[in-house]
Design a protein around this motif. Structure first.
Motif, PDB file in Angstrom:
ATOM      1  N   ILE A  10       0.820  -1.218   0.000  1.00 22.20           N
ATOM      2  CA  ILE A  10       0.000   0.000   0.000  1.00 22.20           C
ATOM      3  C   ILE A  10       0.852   1.267   0.000  1.00 22.20           C
ATOM      4  CG2 ILE A  10      -1.982  -1.168   1.042  1.00 22.20           C
ATOM      5  CD1 ILE A  10      -1.337   0.498   3.637  1.00 22.20           C
ATOM      6  N   ASP A  37      -6.369  -3.479   0.015  1.00 21.52           N
ATOM      7  CA  ASP A  37      -5.958  -2.591  -1.068  1.00 21.52           C
ATOM      8  C   ASP A  37      -6.891  -2.730  -2.272  1.00 21.52           C
ATOM      9  OD1 ASP A  37      -3.961  -0.645  -1.831  1.00 21.52           O
ATOM     10  OD2 ASP A  37      -3.160  -2.113  -3.245  1.00 21.52           O
ATOM     11  N   SER A  41      -8.017   1.158  -2.447  1.00 22.99           N
ATOM     12  CA  SER A  41      -6.981   1.958  -3.100  1.00 22.99           C
ATOM     13  C   SER A  41      -7.536   2.765  -4.278  1.00 22.99           C
ATOM     14  CB  SER A  41      -5.850   1.063  -3.604  1.00 22.99           C
ATOM     15  OG  SER A  41      -4.907   1.831  -4.326  1.00 22.99           O
TER      16      SER A  41
END
Length: 299
Positions: A10, A37, A41
């Motif tokens: 990350i 993630d 993300s």
């Protein structure tokens, strides 16, 4: 304890020191981080938040200008509920400056998926909570384009999730550090240096953390151009100027991380009175304010 487990994920360096950490548990930790993630993300085009945000472009292509009039809903995993509640509290305490809807504001400044670090026009405020977008429990609903960014508290939440994996595996002594956001458990306190916001090779002090979490936030680690960095005011979309670094010690890493961001907008004494945490903020002119716990450890 075993040798520390170190890896990149990350966008930051992870360092995990834990007694009895097996290869199986280490692999479970890596899988959980990748799963997280893949949901949150905004730097991955295949993540849930990125695919949700791109839906407005599809709506525009289908005939609705800018996706106007198209209400869209994103249902998130279970960890979204406590994260959303914390964001709502920090949003209200900061008068709207702390918000998870600030993703497009950061993109406009150049902190985009390709890390272009080139502004794409003037700063823009984040969509207004309640008018343009709403996060309730596990659900985010919006009537206008929204790109989520949980950088204010998300890394702390992920640290807590990793600590949960360790506890479930029977690990009783550990230190999980994700790029300066960390959580400790065990009989011996960890001594942690506080990195200077003006010179990353130096420390401005040291604190001891025992069975608690410590989070740091600063403008120097993710900075580019003149006065451009990742800590922005959701009301304006502009980078903050007055505070340059902050630290919070709290019972869990999500709270510590969120409050470290809130310190850029909310007086530390107010946060301490509400949450019972220890805090420190360093201002652009070099002076520091904080609780006695931190001030005693400053050099």
């Amino acid at each position: 304890m075993n040798d520390p487990l170190e890896f990149d994920a990350i966008g930051t360096r992870w360092w995990i020191q834990a007694g009895g950490l097996t290869d199986q548990v280490a692999e479970e930790i890596r899988r959980r981080i990748d799963e997280f993630d893949g949901v949150w993300s905004r730097f991955r085009s295949d993540s849930e938040v990125s695919r949700w945000a791109s839906g407005w472009a599809e709506a525009k292509n289908s005939g609705a200008p800018d996706g106007a009039g198209t209400e869209r809903t994103l249902v998130l995993p279970a960890e979204a509920a406590p994260l959303g509640r914390l964001y709502r509290e920090l949003h209200d305490l900061s008068g709207g400056s702390v918000t998870p809807f600030v993703g497009e504001s950061l993109v406009r400044l150049g902190y985009d998926a390709s890390y272009s670090l080139t502004p794409h026009g003037p700063a823009i405020p984040a969509p207004a909570w309640g008018r343009d977008a709403l996060w309730e429990d596990r659900t985010v609903t919006a009537s206008a384009p929204v790109l989520l960014d949980i950088g204010a508290a998300g890394k702390g939440l992920l640290v807590d999730l990793v600590c949960g994996i360790l506890r479930d595996a029977g690990v009783r002594e550990f230190l999980v550090d994700a790029g300066g956001d960390l959580r400790h458990h065990g009989p011996t306190a960890a001594r942690i240096g506080l990195e200077s916001p003006f010179d990353s090779s130096r420390a401005i002090g040291v604190v001891e953390v025992e069975d608690q979490a410590l989070a740091a936030s600063g403008v120097s680690r993710r900075a580019w151009g003149r006065g451009l960095h990742h800590v922005v005011d959701g009301l304006t979309g502009e980078p903050v100027r007055r505070v340059v670094a902050s630290w919070v010690v709290a019972p869990d890493a999500m709270l510590a991380d969120g409050l470290a961001t809130a310190l850029f907008f909310v007086p530390g004494a107010d946060l301490a009175a509400r949450y019972g945490v220890e805090w420190l903020s360093v201002h652009s002119d070099g002076h520091a304010e904080g609780s006695e716990y931190f001030l005693e450890g400053l050099f």
